[in-house]
Write an enzyme that holds these catalytic residues in place. Structure first.
Site, PDB file in Angstrom:
ATOM      1  N   HIS A  85     -35.925 -50.295   5.251  1.00  0.00           N
ATOM      2  CA  HIS A  85     -36.091 -50.516   6.693  1.00  0.00           C
ATOM      3  C   HIS A  85     -36.676 -51.898   6.975  1.00  0.00           C
ATOM      4  O   HIS A  85     -36.198 -52.616   7.847  1.00  0.00           O
ATOM      5  CB  HIS A  85     -37.032 -49.456   7.282  1.00  0.00           C
ATOM      6  N   TYR A  95     -38.088 -46.256  16.602  1.00  0.00           N
ATOM      7  CA  TYR A  95     -38.289 -44.839  16.251  1.00  0.00           C
ATOM      8  C   TYR A  95     -38.083 -43.862  17.407  1.00  0.00           C
ATOM      9  O   TYR A  95     -37.425 -42.831  17.235  1.00  0.00           O
ATOM     10  CB  TYR A  95     -39.643 -44.647  15.550  1.00  0.00           C
ATOM     11  N   GLU A 137     -44.209 -49.186   6.931  1.00  0.00           N
ATOM     12  CA  GLU A 137     -43.478 -50.433   7.190  1.00  0.00           C
ATOM     13  C   GLU A 137     -44.419 -51.522   7.709  1.00  0.00           C
ATOM     14  O   GLU A 137     -44.266 -52.697   7.372  1.00  0.00           O
ATOM     15  CB  GLU A 137     -42.315 -50.161   8.160  1.00  0.00           C
ATOM     16  N   TYR A 190     -34.536 -56.556  -4.331  1.00  0.00           N
ATOM     17  CA  TYR A 190     -33.327 -57.158  -3.781  1.00  0.00           C
ATOM     18  C   TYR A 190     -33.681 -58.044  -2.588  1.00  0.00           C
ATOM     19  O   TYR A 190     -34.777 -57.919  -2.030  1.00  0.00           O
ATOM     20  CB  TYR A 190     -32.344 -56.052  -3.320  1.00  0.00           C
ATOM     21  N   GLY A 273     -23.489 -53.017 -12.051  1.00  0.00           N
ATOM     22  CA  GLY A 273     -24.844 -52.462 -12.171  1.00  0.00           C
ATOM     23  C   GLY A 273     -25.712 -53.238 -13.144  1.00  0.00           C
ATOM     24  O   GLY A 273     -26.932 -53.108 -13.152  1.00  0.00           O
ATOM     25  N   THR A 275     -26.444 -56.270 -12.962  1.00  0.00           N
ATOM     26  CA  THR A 275     -27.237 -57.341 -12.324  1.00  0.00           C
ATOM     27  C   THR A 275     -28.710 -56.974 -12.280  1.00  0.00           C
ATOM     28  O   THR A 275     -29.555 -57.751 -12.729  1.00  0.00           O
ATOM     29  CB  THR A 275     -26.759 -57.649 -10.885  1.00  0.00           C
ATOM     30  N   PHE A 375     -26.233 -48.115  -5.532  1.00  0.00           N
ATOM     31  CA  PHE A 375     -25.647 -49.072  -4.578  1.00  0.00           C
ATOM     32  C   PHE A 375     -25.612 -48.442  -3.197  1.00  0.00           C
ATOM     33  O   PHE A 375     -25.663 -49.108  -2.193  1.00  0.00           O
ATOM     34  CB  PHE A 375     -24.193 -49.406  -4.934  1.00  0.00           C
TER      35      PHE A 375
HETATM   36  C1  HEM Z   1     -31.719 -46.243   5.854  1.00  0.00           C
HETATM   37  C2  HEM Z   1     -34.296 -42.292   6.799  1.00  0.00           C
HETATM   38  C3  HEM Z   1     -35.592 -44.116  11.071  1.00  0.00           C
HETATM   39  C4  HEM Z   1     -32.392 -47.665  10.414  1.00  0.00           C
HETATM   40  C5  HEM Z   1     -32.332 -45.032   5.744  1.00  0.00           C
HETATM   41  C6  HEM Z   1     -32.207 -44.178   4.605  1.00  0.00           C
HETATM   42  C7  HEM Z   1     -32.915 -43.074   4.878  1.00  0.00           C
HETATM   43  C8  HEM Z   1     -33.489 -43.221   6.181  1.00  0.00           C
HETATM   44  C9  HEM Z   1     -33.081 -41.870   3.983  1.00  0.00           C
HETATM   45  C10 HEM Z   1     -31.416 -44.483   3.338  1.00  0.00           C
HETATM   46  C11 HEM Z   1     -32.269 -45.267   2.389  1.00  0.00           C
HETATM   47  C12 HEM Z   1     -31.526 -45.608   1.112  1.00  0.00           C
HETATM   48  O1  HEM Z   1     -31.552 -44.807   0.203  1.00  0.00           O
HETATM   49  O2  HEM Z   1     -30.915 -46.651   1.045  1.00  0.00           O
HETATM   50  C13 HEM Z   1     -34.894 -42.471   8.025  1.00  0.00           C
HETATM   51  C14 HEM Z   1     -35.820 -41.524   8.634  1.00  0.00           C
HETATM   52  C15 HEM Z   1     -36.178 -42.036   9.847  1.00  0.00           C
HETATM   53  C16 HEM Z   1     -35.481 -43.299   9.992  1.00  0.00           C
HETATM   54  C17 HEM Z   1     -36.262 -40.224   7.995  1.00  0.00           C
HETATM   55  C18 HEM Z   1     -37.097 -41.473  10.895  1.00  0.00           C
HETATM   56  C19 HEM Z   1     -38.185 -40.791  10.634  1.00  0.00           C
HETATM   57  C20 HEM Z   1     -34.837 -45.252  11.267  1.00  0.00           C
HETATM   58  C21 HEM Z   1     -34.889 -46.080  12.446  1.00  0.00           C
HETATM   59  C22 HEM Z   1     -33.970 -47.070  12.265  1.00  0.00           C
HETATM   60  C23 HEM Z   1     -33.356 -46.863  10.979  1.00  0.00           C
HETATM   61  C24 HEM Z   1     -35.817 -45.859  13.635  1.00  0.00           C
HETATM   62  C25 HEM Z   1     -33.608 -48.176  13.217  1.00  0.00           C
HETATM   63  C26 HEM Z   1     -33.058 -47.962  14.345  1.00  0.00           C
HETATM   64  C27 HEM Z   1     -31.931 -47.570   9.126  1.00  0.00           C
HETATM   65  C28 HEM Z   1     -30.966 -48.479   8.548  1.00  0.00           C
HETATM   66  C29 HEM Z   1     -30.787 -48.074   7.222  1.00  0.00           C
HETATM   67  C30 HEM Z   1     -31.636 -46.929   7.026  1.00  0.00           C
HETATM   68  C31 HEM Z   1     -30.302 -49.623   9.267  1.00  0.00           C
HETATM   69  C32 HEM Z   1     -29.905 -48.733   6.163  1.00  0.00           C
HETATM   70  C33 HEM Z   1     -28.790 -47.967   5.713  1.00  0.00           C
HETATM   71  C34 HEM Z   1     -27.491 -48.325   6.363  1.00  0.00           C
HETATM   72  O3  HEM Z   1     -27.432 -49.238   7.185  1.00  0.00           O
HETATM   73  O4  HEM Z   1     -26.532 -47.677   5.976  1.00  0.00           O
HETATM   74  N1  HEM Z   1     -33.123 -44.432   6.692  1.00  0.00           N
HETATM   75  N2  HEM Z   1     -34.712 -43.522   8.874  1.00  0.00           N
HETATM   76  N3  HEM Z   1     -33.911 -45.768  10.401  1.00  0.00           N
HETATM   77  N4  HEM Z   1     -32.304 -46.660   8.187  1.00  0.00           N
HETATM   78 FE1  HEM Z   1     -33.558 -45.142   8.519  1.00  0.00          FE
END
Ligand code: HEM
Length: 384
Positions: A85, A95, A137, A190, A273, A275, A375
């Site tokens: 994040h 959030y 964060e 990364y 992988g 890298t 990945f």
């Molecule tokens: C990625 C959970 C809130 C944006 C992820 C991932 C999880 C997760 C499990 C995948 C991590 C990984 O293994 O790569 C959560 C939970 C949230 C939350 C439980 C709330 C309690 C948010 C919020 C935002 C956000 C508020 C922004 C609006 C993202 C983005 C990714 C991500 C952009 C990257 C993955 C992608 O773009 O495919 N989050 N998240 N998340 N989250 Fe959250």
């Protein structure tokens, strides 16, 4: 805050929602992006298309809900997600937006069964989970120091671009020329690169290739022409970015790393992988501990085996095993390289990592000594 009664409601409804988690989060994303198209600048649309991101979010929320009374079990997942994040510049104000659309989606999905009581309980649970992430964060943003620019994407200069293996796999070397600081990292982390395409940003994470030299970041990018969906960002960088250009980058993040003071490290790489794993091996070498490493690398051909030139001089012949097409890695090969003390690090495609994990399970190797770097969003691939 959340009442005892609400905790019970959340726990008793979690499994029903979890079974339909993918559907619920897909409704959620659809509504959220309609209302907040600007969020498409930080979400990975390829992951949306293939459904791994909705699944990762759903799995985490339900896992948290099931453990609402002892959320500390989530610490490793929270750290991993918080790093990602932060790398993507997720902020506290995002959030409530996610929370709002998640509840709308749960409501839509439950229909008449979605009583106000259930929705309130889930709202309260989300608030608690969100607070844990926001706090984690905040700490990571603080670690980047007082310069506000450094908490987002900064332009770094491409000072070198070279093909390092067939594929092609292209390595970029980046420097900062605006007078600001290059933040330190540990191998396994990364950086996140951002490009603009079709009117919005696209971001991707790339593992750093070697221990930090104090002034440069180096990453390897594979041309993903044969993939479905195609590597939107990787291909754009390989085709259109050249030495002298700048590329938007957010500073190093990630929780994958070498376990210290271990007798034996077994690295198992599938294709690109290598890298992140070669970075860990180079770290061992820097500490004069390369003799505690064994590398198994599965690659299409010898020419596809990136970083062999760097790794061969520091690993003896029996520490470096290359499996090319035709010579399939079997369980026995893995078992031969394994000791009871081995910490195993795996990086590769999902089927590759699943196969290796199955082999290790058959060898009764303890899960606490297995470390995977995916990945794809890693919580989309939770295994039983
Ligand atoms: C990625 C959970 C809130 C944006 C992820 C991932 C999880 C997760 C499990 C995948 C991590 C990984 O293994 O790569 C959560 C939970 C949230 C939350 C439980 C709330 C309690 C948010 C919020 C935002 C956000 C508020 C922004 C609006 C993202 C983005 C990714 C991500 C952009 C990257 C993955 C992608 O773009 O495919 N989050 N998240 N998340 N989250 Fe959250």
């Amino acid at each position: 805050s959340i009442t005892e009664e609400q905790k019970q409601i959340v726990k008793s409804t979690a499994s029903a929602l979890k079974e339909n988690g993918k559907e619920i989060t897909s409704i959620f994303y659809k509504h959220m992006f309609e209302a907040h198209p600007e969020l498409l600048n930080i979400f990975n649309r390829t992951n949306q298309k293939v459904g791994t991101q909705p699944l990762a979010l759903a799995n985490t929320i339900y896992y948290a809900a099931e453990n609402i009374e002892h959320l500390d079990v989530l610490a490793p997942q929270v750290a991993l997600i918080a790093h990602k994040h932060r790398a993507l510049t997720v902020l506290p104000e995002h959030y409530p937006i996610v929370g709002k659309y998640l509840l709308i989606a749960i409501k839509e999905f439950l229909g008449d069964n979605g009583t106000q009581e259930i929705l309130d309980a889930w709202g309260a649970a989300y608030g608690i989970i969100a607070k844990i992430f926001i706090d984690a964060e905040q700490e990571l943003y603080n670690e980047l120091g007082p310069d506000e620019h450094d908490k987002g994407f900064v332009p770094l200069n491409i000072v070198k671009k070279e093909t390092v293996a067939s594929g092609p796999i292209v390595a970029l070397t980046l420097e900062r020329h605006d007078g600001g600081k290059m933040h330190t990292y540990h191998p396994g982390q990364y950086i996140t690169l951002r490009i603009t395409k079709d009117g919005s940003f696209h971001n991707r994470h790339y593992s750093l290739l070697e221990p930090f030299d104090g002034k440069t970041y180096r990453v390897a990018i594979k041309d993903e022409v044969d993939c479905d969906p195609k590597g939107v960002v990787s291909n754009e960088i390989i085709d259109n970015y050249k030495v002298g250009d700048t590329i938007l980058t957010s500073f190093p993040a990630g929780t994958f790393k070498l376990v210290k003071d271990v007798k034996h490290h077994l690295f198992v790489a599938g294709g690109i992988g290598i890298t992140v794993l070669s970075s860990l091996i180079l770290e061992l070498h820097k500490e004069n501990k390369a003799n505690s490493a064994t590398l198994i690398h599965c690659a299409a051909t010898q020419e596809h085996a990136a970083f062999a030139d760097q790794l061969k001089p520091i690993l003896s012949e029996n520490q470096y095993k290359l499996f090319c097409q035709g010579e399939k890695l079997a369980k026995d090969d893995l078992q031969r390289a394994l000791t009871v003390d081995s910490h195993v690090y795996i990086c590769g495609s999902l089927p590759f990592m699943n196969k290796i994990q199955d082999y290790l399970a058959e060898c009764n190797h303890p899960a606490s000594q297995i470390h995977i770097e995916a990945f794809q969003p890693s919580l989309s691939i939770l295994r039983d």
